[in-house]
Design an enzyme around this catalytic site. Structure first.
Site: not given
Length: 150
Positions: A65-66
């Site tokens: 995730h980012a």
């Protein structure tokens, strides 16, 4: 969150030699759908996040995730891998991979998605339903039902 995940963001035959290739493959779907404006920029942000702490969790799950300025809205992409991909979990490779992409200012949305997904993934029934989903729309329906996508 409407349209958090759509059928074109699901890959039921994800093939990748490693986690970076898996993230690139899923992120390319986000870019094709207009949810990521700069694929390489987003991948750099995702790689930075991955280097801070492994995103593999017990049960065969990878949740890279980012937050990124290259993301247009909170989005979830999903890949299922027959061979499994190492995301650093203690119990081995992940066969279910969720890529969470959130806009740079979207801290709350990003964390809400991550927390909601993590709560559901502890349930074997949800993981098994994802593993046996016959098509992309079934995955979308499962995720929307369980995570409240729309």
């Amino acid at each position: 969150m409407p349209d958090l995940i759509t059928a074109d963001l699901v890959d039921l035959d994800l093939r990748a030699a490693d986690r970076h290739e898996a993230v690139r493959s899923l992120a390319a779907r986000l870019a094709a759908g207009g949810r990521v404006t700069d694929l390489d920029g987003f991948l750099a942000d995702a790689r930075d996040r991955e280097e801070q702490l492994s995103t593999g969790i017990e049960g065969g799950i990878g949740i890279p995730h980012a937050r990124s300025v290259h993301v247009t809205r909170p989005t979830l992409a999903f890949g299922r891998s027959a061979d499994g991909i190492d995301f650093g979990a203690a119990d081995g490779p992940a066969d279910l991979v969720f890529l969470i992409a959130a806009p740079a200012g979207g801290d709350a949305a990003h964390l809400d998605i991550l927390a909601s997904l993590a709560r559901r993934l502890v349930h074997l029934s949800f993981r098994q339903a994802l593993r046996h989903a016959p098509d992309a729309q079934t995955v979308v329906d499962l995720v929307n039902e369980e995570v409240g996508g729309g």
